[in-house]
Scaffold this active site. Structure first.
Site, short mmCIF file in Angstrom:
data_model
loop_
_atom_site.label_atom_id
_atom_site.label_comp_id
_atom_site.label_asym_id
_atom_site.label_seq_id
_atom_site.Cartn_x
_atom_site.Cartn_y
_atom_site.Cartn_z
N CYS A 280 -32.66 -7.78 -13.74
CA CYS A 280 -32.65 -9.22 -14.07
C CYS A 280 -31.38 -9.65 -14.78
O CYS A 280 -31.05 -10.82 -14.83
CB CYS A 280 -33.88 -9.58 -14.90
SG CYS A 280 -35.41 -9.31 -14.00
N HIS B 123 -32.36 -16.39 -17.82
CA HIS B 123 -33.01 -15.75 -16.67
C HIS B 123 -34.45 -16.26 -16.63
O HIS B 123 -35.12 -16.32 -17.66
CB HIS B 123 -32.97 -14.23 -16.83
CG HIS B 123 -33.95 -13.53 -15.95
ND1 HIS B 123 -33.95 -13.71 -14.59
CD2 HIS B 123 -34.97 -12.67 -16.24
CE1 HIS B 123 -34.94 -12.98 -14.08
NE2 HIS B 123 -35.56 -12.35 -15.06
N ASN C 154 -39.73 -15.66 -10.57
CA ASN C 154 -38.63 -14.83 -11.07
C ASN C 154 -37.90 -14.22 -9.86
O ASN C 154 -38.46 -13.39 -9.16
CB ASN C 154 -39.23 -13.73 -11.97
CG ASN C 154 -38.19 -12.74 -12.48
OD1 ASN C 154 -37.06 -12.70 -11.99
ND2 ASN C 154 -38.59 -11.94 -13.45
O1 UT7 Z 1 -37.42 -10.27 -15.92
C1 UT7 Z 1 -38.25 -9.33 -16.48
C2 UT7 Z 1 -39.48 -9.32 -15.62
N1 UT7 Z 1 -40.70 -9.26 -16.28
C3 UT7 Z 1 -41.11 -10.09 -17.26
O2 UT7 Z 1 -40.43 -10.94 -17.77
C4 UT7 Z 1 -42.53 -9.91 -17.70
C5 UT7 Z 1 -42.80 -10.28 -19.12
N2 UT7 Z 1 -44.22 -10.28 -19.33
C6 UT7 Z 1 -44.98 -11.31 -18.96
O3 UT7 Z 1 -44.47 -12.32 -18.48
C7 UT7 Z 1 -46.45 -11.22 -19.20
O4 UT7 Z 1 -46.74 -10.00 -19.86
C8 UT7 Z 1 -47.29 -11.29 -17.88
C9 UT7 Z 1 -47.21 -12.70 -17.32
C10 UT7 Z 1 -46.80 -10.31 -16.87
C11 UT7 Z 1 -48.74 -10.99 -18.19
O5 UT7 Z 1 -49.24 -11.89 -19.15
P1 UT7 Z 1 -50.05 -11.35 -20.39
O6 UT7 Z 1 -50.43 -12.53 -21.18
O7 UT7 Z 1 -49.20 -10.31 -21.08
O8 UT7 Z 1 -51.33 -10.73 -19.70
P2 UT7 Z 1 -51.88 -9.22 -19.73
O9 UT7 Z 1 -51.02 -8.34 -18.90
O10 UT7 Z 1 -52.11 -8.82 -21.16
O11 UT7 Z 1 -53.25 -9.39 -19.00
C12 UT7 Z 1 -54.28 -10.24 -19.53
C13 UT7 Z 1 -55.47 -10.21 -18.58
C14 UT7 Z 1 -55.92 -8.80 -18.18
O12 UT7 Z 1 -57.32 -8.82 -18.09
P3 UT7 Z 1 -58.24 -8.26 -19.28
O13 UT7 Z 1 -57.84 -6.83 -19.47
O14 UT7 Z 1 -57.92 -9.13 -20.47
O15 UT7 Z 1 -59.63 -8.44 -18.76
C15 UT7 Z 1 -55.31 -8.64 -16.80
O16 UT7 Z 1 -56.04 -7.72 -16.02
O17 UT7 Z 1 -55.13 -10.88 -17.35
C16 UT7 Z 1 -55.43 -10.02 -16.24
N3 UT7 Z 1 -54.45 -10.29 -15.18
C17 UT7 Z 1 -54.60 -11.27 -14.26
N4 UT7 Z 1 -55.57 -12.17 -14.07
C18 UT7 Z 1 -55.41 -13.05 -13.06
C19 UT7 Z 1 -53.27 -9.66 -14.95
N5 UT7 Z 1 -52.65 -10.24 -13.90
C20 UT7 Z 1 -53.46 -11.24 -13.45
C21 UT7 Z 1 -53.35 -12.18 -12.41
N6 UT7 Z 1 -54.35 -13.07 -12.25
N7 UT7 Z 1 -52.29 -12.23 -11.60
#
Ligand code: UT7
Length: 333
Positions: A114, A260, A290
């Site tokens: 990125c 980014h 992204n």
């Molecule tokens: O350029 C660098 C590239 N990457 C990034 O910038 C990523 C940076 N991180 C993020 O943007 C966030 O961590 C994410 C958007 C990827 C995830 O958001 P989060 O608030 O950290 O969610 P999480 O991973 O803690 O997941 C929360 C819940 C989980 O369920 P439980 O365990 O609470 O029941 C996941 O299983 O959301 C669930 N989940 C989803 N639900 C619906 C994970 N992905 C999805 C989805 N749709 N696509």
């Protein structure tokens, strides 16, 4: 003293719009979840047979060259950033060079994820400042949609990424007022496995690609989203502060911040840290997701097209991504 400046910008995104609702056909997700967690409403996916990584980059580059008032043959070097090349090797920079009819000139193919575009810009800036080249094409291009796992297992990653390309023409200038002021590059390999694709790697014996690797998910993007998020908010602010300090400037001097496009919540956090008004931050993640190395040049080009980048403006680009890598560039337009 010779400096460099951006004289032309261009971008290309595939026609195929994929909404959050469209993704619910493949995985258990919702428009609401994606919008709330990331800000993304839709992204573009390439069309097989029409779009390629190098082809999209060539389209973006042609636009940038035209806006710079140059012909392709004026380009002396290509610096091309991508983590989703058309082939495992050689890189897509060579394919784009061929497509633009630029056989013979050097191509530097980099990854840097990125942060790829800011790294590429920094490399090009150094080559111009030393006097080795006067006109360099700097490119970021990605086709993420053919790579990501669009099933339930991959949903935490798949919903974020999109396809697209952006390009900038960098030219030599003697004008100390309107130029790239400085670039700042960082990395910390201790976190390499917090966002990575393991295969096809060379670290294990045997063929570099086997059915087992596919079955084990070795080709999937593995991301520790929470770790990436936490490091990103710290590093973005840090590397922007570093650029400002190096030039004796303050956050309020920034006319446009082009972060980014990783997550709207990350950009918003950084904006608040810098105490910048909303209209001084370029955000288009809502439309494109992204696009990794392409996200900054696409956002910068759109902002420029909207008249948000004017001569004399202080423009700051900042990135964070896999590696971990982070980087910034400060430009007096
Ligand atoms: O350029 C660098 C590239 N990457 C990034 O910038 C990523 C940076 N991180 C993020 O943007 C966030 O961590 C994410 C958007 C990827 C995830 O958001 P989060 O608030 O950290 O969610 P999480 O991973 O803690 O997941 C929360 C819940 C989980 O369920 P439980 O365990 O609470 O029941 C996941 O299983 O959301 C669930 N989940 C989803 N639900 C619906 C994970 N992905 C999805 C989805 N749709 N696509």
């Amino acid at each position: 003293m010779t400096y460099s400046k951006i004289t032309g910008l261009g971008f290309y995104v595939p026609e195929n719009v994929v909404t959050n609702q469209d993704l619910t056909q493949f995985m258990d997700t919702s428009d609401e979840w994606i919008r709330e967690r990331t800000g993304i409403r839709e992204r573009r996916y390439f069309t097989y047979g029409k779009d390629t990584n190098a082809g999209m980059a060539a389209a973006a580059s042609r636009m940038a060259l035209e806006r710079a008032g140059l012909q392709a043959r004026d380009v002396e070097l290509i610096v091309y950033a991508t983590i989703t090349p058309d082939y495992f090797f050689p890189g897509s920079g060579f394919l784009m060079q061929r497509e633009l009819g630029l056989e013979g000139i050097g191509v530097i193919d980099i990854r840097d994820q990125c942060s790829g575009f800011v790294y590429a810009l920094s490399i090009a800036d150094q080559f111009i400042k030393t006097g080795m080249y006067k006109t360099i094409l700097v490119v970021g291009s990605e086709i993420q949609s053919s790579w990501i796992n669009k099933s339930n297992e991959g949903r935490g990653v798949a919903v974020i990424f999109g396809d697209g390309a952006g390009a900038a023409v960098l030219q030599a200038t003697e004008d100390p007022e309107h130029r790239i002021l400085s670039t700042h590059l960082h990395a910390d390999g201790r976190y390499a496995e917090d966002l990575y694709v393991r295969d096809p790697g060379s670290s294990r014996p045997g063929r570099s690609a086997t059915k087992e690797m596919v079955d084990e998910g070795g080709f999937d993007v593995i991301m520790n989203g929470n770790a990436v998020f936490k490091h990103a908010v710290v590093r973005f602010s840090e590397v922007i502060g570093e650029a400002l300090e190096a030039n004796g400037l303050r956050p309020e001097d920034i006319a446009l911040l082009v972060p980014h496009q990783a997550n709207i919540r990350i950009s918003e956090y950084v904006r608040q840290q810098l105490n910048l008004p909303e209209d001084r931050v370029a955000n288009n993640i809502q439309k494109y997701g992204n696009t990794t190395a392409a996200s900054i040049p696409i956002a910068l080009t759109e902002a420029w097209e909207q008249g948000r980048v004017k001569p004399g403006d202080l423009v700051c680009m900042a990135a964070f991504g896999s590696g971990f890598t982070w980087a910034s560039a400060l430009i007096r337009w």
